[in-house]
Design an enzyme around this catalytic site. Structure first.
Site, PDB file in Angstrom:
ATOM      1  N   HIS A 140       6.220  17.192 -35.784  1.00 40.82           N
ATOM      2  CA  HIS A 140       6.565  16.701 -34.442  1.00 40.82           C
ATOM      3  C   HIS A 140       6.275  17.747 -33.387  1.00 40.82           C
ATOM      4  O   HIS A 140       5.983  18.907 -33.683  1.00 40.82           O
ATOM      5  CB  HIS A 140       8.037  16.278 -34.393  1.00 40.82           C
ATOM      6  CG  HIS A 140       8.994  17.393 -34.679  1.00 40.82           C
ATOM      7  ND1 HIS A 140       9.339  18.349 -33.751  1.00 40.82           N
ATOM      8  CD2 HIS A 140       9.680  17.698 -35.803  1.00 40.82           C
ATOM      9  CE1 HIS A 140      10.208  19.194 -34.283  1.00 40.82           C
ATOM     10  NE2 HIS A 140      10.429  18.815 -35.541  1.00 40.82           N
ATOM     11  N   CYS A 156      11.397  20.971 -40.419  1.00 46.14           N
ATOM     12  CA  CYS A 156      10.188  20.282 -39.971  1.00 46.14           C
ATOM     13  C   CYS A 156       9.093  21.263 -39.565  1.00 46.14           C
ATOM     14  O   CYS A 156       9.321  22.457 -39.431  1.00 46.14           O
ATOM     15  CB  CYS A 156      10.516  19.382 -38.782  1.00 46.14           C
ATOM     16  SG  CYS A 156      11.636  18.025 -39.181  1.00 46.14           S
TER      17      CYS A 156
END
Length: 180
Positions: A140, A156
């Protein structure tokens, strides 16, 4: 230094460094040494395109299915090895303007964090998110550009918003992903 052809101003080679001890502490730079990989060392094919994220050198590579597009991006990576998974996964969902909810483990570590953040400038997922087949794991964007090139995430892989927007347009549902 003025006599060295081709040198950039302010760049010192190790052998040119002064031998006297400086009174100020050394400055630590946020540097990354990319290790460029060949997709063939990690994937059997380029079917649906491939993404390889190297958590050591803090970089992500993308190859299109027809091998006409190859991209390299600097990333943020997990704070520690126990916060992420390594191995094979795939893109299962793409969201522009994602919402964010901390995982139960994040809330345990950070009880003051909000339970939900909608799309916008305060969203830790930035402007775009590629959801992976592993629960809670994403590639992301980030609105905090200081995180790129660092161990700074809770699991992440983060990219600059402009770069996740580009990767978002290139990647498809089913794009193969490997984190190493």
């Amino acid at each position: 230094m003025a006599g060295i052809v081709g040198m950039q101003p302010g760049v010192l080679l190790a052998q040119d460094a002064p031998t006297q001890r400086l009174s100020s502490p050394a400055i630590q730079r946020n540097t990354s040494s990319f290790r460029v990989h060949d997709w063939r060392d990690h994937f059997d094919s380029l079917e649906n395109g491939v993404i390889l994220s190297d958590t050591v050198s803090k970089m992500l590579q993308y190859w299109s299915e027809d091998e006409t597009i190859r991209k390299v991006y600097p990333t943020s990576v997990p704070l520690s090895g126990d916060l992420t998974k390594l191995g094979y996964t795939r893109v299962t969902r793409k969201v522009e303007g994602p919402s964010w909810r901390p995982t139960p483990a994040m809330k345990e570590r950070n009880p003051d964090w909000p339970d939900f953040v909608g799309p916008g400038a305060d969203n830790p997922l930035g402007t775009h998110a590629l959801y992976l087949s592993w629960q809670y794991y994403r590639i992301h964007g980030t609105n905090d550009t200081r995180k790129i090139g660092r161990k700074s995430s809770n699991g992440c892989i983060g990219l600059y918003n402009e770069q996740i927007e580009e990767l978002f347009a290139l990647a498809k549902i089913g794009t193969q992903v490997k984190l190493i």
